[in-house]
Structures are given as structure tokens and as C-alpha cells.
Design a protein around this motif. Structure first.
Motif: not given
Length: 296
Positions: A57-61, A90-93, A143-150
């Protein structure tokens, strides 16, 4: 609304998910406890039955689980997220892990066409819930670009510590070195005061207004005064985290005498049956003292 996935609705993860919702994101969640997932869904989130469902469902996990083993399970276990993530996702650990393991994970995910941020967190449940926590991050510019303001939706302080994984986890374990040593020292000081017959509340009042104070003394010894060892961060977390600190230093042949002593204190508390209690329960290892009782 941009969709963001979060796996792990514990003390920190639930607050982070709430912060994302306040930030205007459509938040998809999963946890091994179905009741935690349903409770968040009742507030307006979207429940998912597995990490794979979140990833579809999501491009950022975002993963907010306890350790590297649980992160492996989230990514590569049955119905894991990694195989379901679309290329460029993007996977954020956010766990506290061995920095070398984080470096290797970035390489594994890059080989699958996925982006990765090494992004451990600090601040506690209250700051996570208010969006005021700290994130110690490192990763590729993409990765930072994908994260945006998240990341900013979840944290007041987002530190960028390198252009590839590793430094985020290194800084986090150094933070945990200080946190663990400070809790152990705070417990030792309060235990001595109790043994010497000093009123615990008076001691707390004086120390929190004196040069010997620390954030950990002020926060954790309040739990001792209340006689409340409900785990906000458990003893066994510091058995793990100080173990990571010592493993990292040992590999570099670097001495950490205070960390080693604090680690032994948490090990002793865990061995005595207090591993799942609040980390302030390390004070229970000291003999001959009567701790404040919880109000009935």
C-alpha cells in the motif's frame, strides 16, 4: 493524502503513527498485536494484516520494532515487507542495532532496488506522541529525497549524519551509553540515600535542583518515588543496548569501564526477574534498602 506505512505500535511507534496522521498522512499500520492495530484503525488509520500488506500500500515503510532480529522478520520473514515493496520504495529503520548490521542491510536492500534510511530514534513515548522526538539518520541522498517531509512530521530534530547507513546507528548507541550509565548512576545515588535514611522525596527535590542532576535522574527516579515500574523502557532494553555498545567498542579494542559496570547492573536486575520492568527497576539490585511503595 500520501500513504505512509508504520510497523510496530509500541510505546514509540504508536506515537509516531499518531504524529504522521496529524501531519496529514494516510497511515497504514501493522503490529504483532491485533488489538493495537485495531485501536489505531479506530482513530482513523488503516489496519494491515502483515508487513507485506503495508508494503503493497505504501512507498515509505517505517519500522519501529525492538531489535535487528525483529527488523529481519519484518523485512524477510513470512509475509515480509521487502519482497512486496516496489522498486524505489523507502524503508526507514528506527531500531537500536549494531551499526555494521545496518550497513549490511542497506546493501541488501539496494540490491533489491530499494532505498534505506538508518534512522534510530530517541526521546521516549511522550515526545514520540507529540512529534518532538529526535531522529539520528544516515542514508543516500535519494533516500532523503524520497522521505520528503515524513521525518519532520514525526520528529522535532532530524539529524543527517552521513550519506550512507551506519552513522545514525553509531550515534544512537553512544546516546544509549550515556542513557544507560546515567540510569545506573541515578539508581545508585538514590539507593545510597535510602540506605542512609534520607527521605527519598527530599533527596529527589534537592538533586533535581542541583548540579548532580541529570535528565535520567529526574525522569527515572520519579518512577522509583511513585513505586511504579510499569515499563516505558524496560531493563532488558539496556541489557541489549549496552551490549551493543560494548560489542562495538570491543571490536575496536576500546575500553568502556563505566558502560561495562552499568551493563552488569542491568544484567543483574534482569537475572533477578526484573527484565520486563521499567529500567528504573535496576535500583532493585541494591541490598538493605526499602523502596517507596506504589500508592493503592
Amino acid at each position: 493524502m500520501q500513504k505512509v506505512g508504520l510497523i510496530g505500535l509500541g510505546a514509540m511507534g504508536r506515537g509516531m503513527a499518531q504524529s504522521l496522521r496529524r501531519g496529514g498522512y494516510a497511515v497504514h499500520v501493522h503490529d504483532v498485536r491485533p488489538d493495537a492495530v485495531q485501536a489505531f484503525a479506530a482513530e482513523g488509520g488503516t489496519a494491515c494484516s502483515s508487513p507485506a500488506d503495508v508494503a503493497k500500500a505504501c512507498d515509505i515503510v517505517i519500522s519501529v520494532v525492538v531489535n535487528a532480529a525483529q527488523t529481519e522478520e519484518v523485512l524477510f520473514g513470512a509475509n515480509g515487507a521487502a519482497a512486496a515493496m516496489r522498486p524505489g520504495s523507502l524503508f526507514v529503520m528506527c531500531s537500536t542495532v549494531d551499526p555494521n548490521w545496518s550497513v549490511a542491510l542497506e546493501q541488501r536492500l539496494e540490491a533489491m532496488g530499494l532505498l534505506y534510511l538508518d534512522a534510530p530514534i530517541s526521546g521516549g513515548a511522550a515526545k514520540a506522541a507529540s512529534g518532538q522526538m529526535t531522529m539520528m539518520t544516515a542514508g543516500r541522498p535519494q533516500a532523503y529525497e524520497k522521505a520528503g517531509d515524513v521525518l519532520k512530521a514525526m520528529a522535532a530534530n532530524v539529524y543527517k549524519l552521513g550519506d550512507r547507513a551506519g552513522n545514525g546507528s553509531k550515534v544512537k548507541i553512544i546516546n544509549q551509553l550515556l542513557a544507560g550509565v546515567h540510569i545506573a548512576a541515578a539508581a545508585e545515588a538514590m539507593a545510597l540515600g535510602l540506605r542512609e535514611g534520607v527521605d527519598a522525596a527530599a533527596l529527589y527535590e534537592v538533586i533535581t535542583h542541583s548540579a548532580g542532576n541529570s535528565w535520567m535522574f529526574e525522569n527515572r527516579m520519579a518512577h522509583v518515588l511513585a513505586g511504579d515500574y510499569t515499563p516505558l523502557s524496560a531493563v532488558d532494553i539496556f541489557v541489549k543496548d549496552l551490549g551493543l555498545v560494548l560489542d562495538t567498542a570491543r571490536a575496536a579494542k576500546f575500553p568502556l569501564p563505566l558502560s561495562a559496570a552499568a551493563h552488569q547492573m542491568f544484567l543483574q536486575a534482569s537475572a533477578a526477574g526484573h527484565g520486563r520492568e521499567d529500567d528504573s527497576a535496576v535500583i532493585k539490585i541494591f541490598p538493605g534498602i526499602e523502596l517507596p511503595k506504589k500508592a493503592s
